[in-house]
Design a protein around this motif. Sequence first.
Motif, PDB file in Angstrom:
ATOM      1  N   ASN A   7     -42.338 -28.359  23.098  1.00  0.00           N
ATOM      2  CA  ASN A   7     -40.979 -28.309  23.642  1.00  0.00           C
ATOM      3  C   ASN A   7     -40.254 -29.660  23.646  1.00  0.00           C
ATOM      4  OD1 ASN A   7     -41.241 -25.465  24.399  1.00  0.00           O
ATOM      5  ND2 ASN A   7     -42.771 -26.249  25.829  1.00  0.00           N
ATOM      6  N   PRO A   8     -40.093 -30.283  22.501  1.00  0.00           N
ATOM      7  CA  PRO A   8     -39.483 -31.619  22.429  1.00  0.00           C
ATOM      8  C   PRO A   8     -37.979 -31.554  22.721  1.00  0.00           C
ATOM      9  CG  PRO A   8     -39.839 -30.754  20.225  1.00  0.00           C
ATOM     10  CD  PRO A   8     -40.442 -29.759  21.171  1.00  0.00           C
ATOM     11  N   ALA A   9     -37.439 -32.667  23.227  1.00  0.00           N
ATOM     12  CA  ALA A   9     -36.019 -32.737  23.567  1.00  0.00           C
ATOM     13  C   ALA A   9     -35.147 -32.582  22.320  1.00  0.00           C
ATOM     14  CB  ALA A   9     -35.723 -34.065  24.249  1.00  0.00           C
ATOM     15  N   SER A  10     -35.670 -33.035  21.171  1.00  0.00           N
ATOM     16  CA  SER A  10     -34.867 -33.034  19.943  1.00  0.00           C
ATOM     17  C   SER A  10     -34.907 -31.693  19.188  1.00  0.00           C
ATOM     18  CB  SER A  10     -35.362 -34.145  19.024  1.00  0.00           C
ATOM     19  OG  SER A  10     -36.734 -33.935  18.722  1.00  0.00           O
ATOM     20  N   LEU A  11     -35.510 -30.681  19.801  1.00  0.00           N
ATOM     21  CA  LEU A  11     -35.638 -29.377  19.140  1.00  0.00           C
ATOM     22  C   LEU A  11     -34.276 -28.765  18.805  1.00  0.00           C
ATOM     23  CD1 LEU A  11     -37.998 -27.022  18.839  1.00  0.00           C
ATOM     24  CD2 LEU A  11     -36.693 -26.006  20.692  1.00  0.00           C
ATOM     25  N   ARG A  12     -34.121 -28.276  17.595  1.00  0.00           N
ATOM     26  CA  ARG A  12     -32.916 -27.500  17.287  1.00  0.00           C
ATOM     27  C   ARG A  12     -33.171 -26.548  16.124  1.00  0.00           C
ATOM     28  NH1 ARG A  12     -28.958 -29.419  13.399  1.00  0.00           N
ATOM     29  NH2 ARG A  12     -30.061 -30.829  12.002  1.00  0.00           N
ATOM     30  N   ILE A  13     -32.284 -25.586  15.975  1.00  0.00           N
ATOM     31  CA  ILE A  13     -32.381 -24.620  14.883  1.00  0.00           C
ATOM     32  C   ILE A  13     -31.229 -24.899  13.938  1.00  0.00           C
ATOM     33  CG2 ILE A  13     -32.161 -22.171  14.298  1.00  0.00           C
ATOM     34  CD1 ILE A  13     -33.352 -21.676  17.185  1.00  0.00           C
ATOM     35  N   CYS A  14     -31.504 -24.949  12.642  1.00  0.00           N
ATOM     36  CA  CYS A  14     -30.409 -25.226  11.705  1.00  0.00           C
ATOM     37  C   CYS A  14     -30.655 -24.573  10.355  1.00  0.00           C
ATOM     38  CB  CYS A  14     -30.232 -26.735  11.538  1.00  0.00           C
ATOM     39  SG  CYS A  14     -31.600 -27.551  10.718  1.00  0.00           S
ATOM     40  N   ASN A  15     -29.632 -24.596   9.537  1.00  0.00           N
ATOM     41  CA  ASN A  15     -29.754 -24.139   8.161  1.00  0.00           C
ATOM     42  C   ASN A  15     -30.646 -25.127   7.401  1.00  0.00           C
ATOM     43  OD1 ASN A  15     -28.704 -24.283   5.202  1.00  0.00           O
ATOM     44  ND2 ASN A  15     -27.996 -22.308   5.991  1.00  0.00           N
ATOM     45  N   VAL A  16     -31.374 -24.660   6.385  1.00  0.00           N
ATOM     46  CA  VAL A  16     -32.280 -25.573   5.665  1.00  0.00           C
ATOM     47  C   VAL A  16     -31.536 -26.743   5.019  1.00  0.00           C
ATOM     48  CG1 VAL A  16     -34.139 -23.938   5.195  1.00  0.00           C
ATOM     49  CG2 VAL A  16     -32.235 -24.113   3.592  1.00  0.00           C
ATOM     50  N   HIS A  17     -30.238 -26.575   4.779  1.00  0.00           N
ATOM     51  CA  HIS A  17     -29.471 -27.662   4.154  1.00  0.00           C
ATOM     52  C   HIS A  17     -28.986 -28.689   5.171  1.00  0.00           C
ATOM     53  CE1 HIS A  17     -29.609 -25.818   0.236  1.00  0.00           C
ATOM     54  NE2 HIS A  17     -29.294 -24.663   0.795  1.00  0.00           N
ATOM     55  N   GLU A  18     -29.291 -28.474   6.444  1.00  0.00           N
ATOM     56  CA  GLU A  18     -28.790 -29.376   7.492  1.00  0.00           C
ATOM     57  C   GLU A  18     -29.887 -30.184   8.177  1.00  0.00           C
ATOM     58  OE1 GLU A  18     -26.939 -26.459   9.899  1.00  0.00           O
ATOM     59  OE2 GLU A  18     -25.117 -26.372   8.678  1.00  0.00           O
ATOM     60  N   VAL A  19     -31.064 -30.231   7.579  1.00  0.00           N
ATOM     61  CA  VAL A  19     -32.166 -30.992   8.182  1.00  0.00           C
ATOM     62  C   VAL A  19     -31.874 -32.491   8.026  1.00  0.00           C
ATOM     63  CG1 VAL A  19     -34.653 -31.450   8.111  1.00  0.00           C
ATOM     64  CG2 VAL A  19     -33.796 -29.143   7.603  1.00  0.00           C
ATOM     65  N   ALA A  20     -31.939 -33.228   9.145  1.00  0.00           N
ATOM     66  CA  ALA A  20     -31.644 -34.662   9.083  1.00  0.00           C
ATOM     67  C   ALA A  20     -32.850 -35.434   8.559  1.00  0.00           C
ATOM     68  CB  ALA A  20     -31.261 -35.168  10.476  1.00  0.00           C
ATOM     69  N   ALA A  21     -32.588 -36.663   8.120  1.00  0.00           N
ATOM     70  CA  ALA A  21     -33.635 -37.479   7.502  1.00  0.00           C
ATOM     71  C   ALA A  21     -34.797 -37.751   8.453  1.00  0.00           C
ATOM     72  CB  ALA A  21     -33.038 -38.792   7.009  1.00  0.00           C
ATOM     73  N   ASP A  22     -34.514 -37.785   9.778  1.00  0.00           N
ATOM     74  CA  ASP A  22     -35.581 -38.101  10.735  1.00  0.00           C
ATOM     75  C   ASP A  22     -36.147 -36.854  11.417  1.00  0.00           C
ATOM     76  OD1 ASP A  22     -33.307 -37.503  12.133  1.00  0.00           O
ATOM     77  OD2 ASP A  22     -33.500 -39.144  13.581  1.00  0.00           O
ATOM     78  N   GLU A  23     -35.861 -35.685  10.860  1.00  0.00           N
ATOM     79  CA  GLU A  23     -36.367 -34.439  11.460  1.00  0.00           C
ATOM     80  C   GLU A  23     -37.458 -33.810  10.600  1.00  0.00           C
ATOM     81  OE1 GLU A  23     -32.673 -32.517  13.964  1.00  0.00           O
ATOM     82  OE2 GLU A  23     -32.620 -32.287  11.786  1.00  0.00           O
ATOM     83  N   MET A  24     -38.298 -32.996  11.257  1.00  0.00           N
ATOM     84  CA  MET A  24     -39.259 -32.209  10.468  1.00  0.00           C
ATOM     85  C   MET A  24     -39.142 -30.730  10.795  1.00  0.00           C
ATOM     86  SD  MET A  24     -42.633 -33.880  12.064  1.00  0.00           S
ATOM     87  CE  MET A  24     -42.262 -34.692  13.581  1.00  0.00           C
TER      88      MET A  24
END
Length: 399
Positions: free
Chosen positions: A277-294
């Motif tokens: 349950n990390p604070a940075s959790l989010r749901i997004c389109n595959v084209h919107e993944v940021a460089a520092d996200e996994m």
Amino acid sequence: MTKFRTLDDLSDVTGKVALVRVDLNLPMQDGTVTDDTRVRASAPTILELADKGAKVLLLAHFGRPKGDRVSTQSLSMVIDTVQAVLGREVMFCPEIAGPVVKQTVGILRAGDIAVLENTRFWKGEEANDPELVKAIAANADFFVNDAFSAAHRAHATTEGLAHVLPAYAGRSMQAELEALGKALDAPEKPVAALVGGAKVSSKLEVLKHLVSKVDHLIIGGGMANTFLAANDVDVGKSLCEHELKATVLEILEAAEKAGCTVHLPYDVVVSKEFAANPASLRICNVHEVAADEMILDVGPQAVESLGDVLKTCKTLVWNGPMGAFETEPFDKATVALARMAAALTREGSLVSVAGGGDTVAALNHAGVAADFSYISTAGGAFLEWMEGKELPGVRALNV
Ligand code: ADP
Ligand code: MG
């Protein structure tokens, strides 16, 4: 498909000596067995033979003693567990061939059971040495293989014995072969394969085989990242095998040629850190993944549409979790799809077969393992079967 004899093909076995290959490679901690699932799997075969009056000699390996007598890997350590599961007294014999086994056979009455020593104490086991095979067979009348989990190895007691003695599939082997046959050899169509897990590299052969066999190939888990990246999607810090781009494109091309639809997630669950349950959790389109996200799980929209795909299918083969399911909330896609497959199976519209160490753990976590048509606990043998390989231990039972 393999045609094999089963215990139904045995006539009077009273007083006859049965060598039964089982899986007694039990998980242990501090000398105590922590899980008796494998013994329970073969209990029906052992008890059926004993109740029909055979003298039952159990053969199995335990650990990797590499041809030496290693006292901490003696099968004498599992006797209590075997007795408890079978509800019978069981003898232990410290050899697998020769006069000591002959003596044991002499002591056993019809219907009695003995466990022979760890087959891997003898180098000839893994070498499938014909001399050892002959020596083991000399004390018996027939051979029953009930260890599908060891059938991908051509060892003396998993393969060799089937050539020198009348050979039969035990009940557990029979159930596994029948279930797997229904899922991929002669399945009711349309067939979906759900493949997830950490890496593409560990399942290349599986993917290559499946595209020629199934109508829908659903890719999840870490390996979906590798597929997305091959399609020029930026997957940020995700677990990804960028070097496999060419291989992935080949698989996608083979799928297209074979008329297999490959489903990749179009929304995903991402986070900057891999924690519960990390604070940075989010749901997004595959084209919107940021460089520092996994990417750590398949997103809810993709799960919903995959559910619709499953509803149109008659057969499902599943290996590999859809996300990093051990850490919440990255278990959501795996749990949701597992429950959908379970519900469809209960309704009778889907034959569902699953296997793989982490997959079985994930289905247990979802609480639906019992609802699947068949769950294979065979690990390596299950994966080789998913690769389309004929397993030597199974081929040797072919009649
Ligand atoms: P199995 O044992 O059923 O064959 P694998 O060993 O191939 O399955 O893969 C299971 C592992 O894959 C799990 O530990 C899971 O956490 C991991 N995994 C799944 N999805 C991801 C992901 N998106 N990122 C990192 N690891 C993942
Ligand atoms: Mg695993």
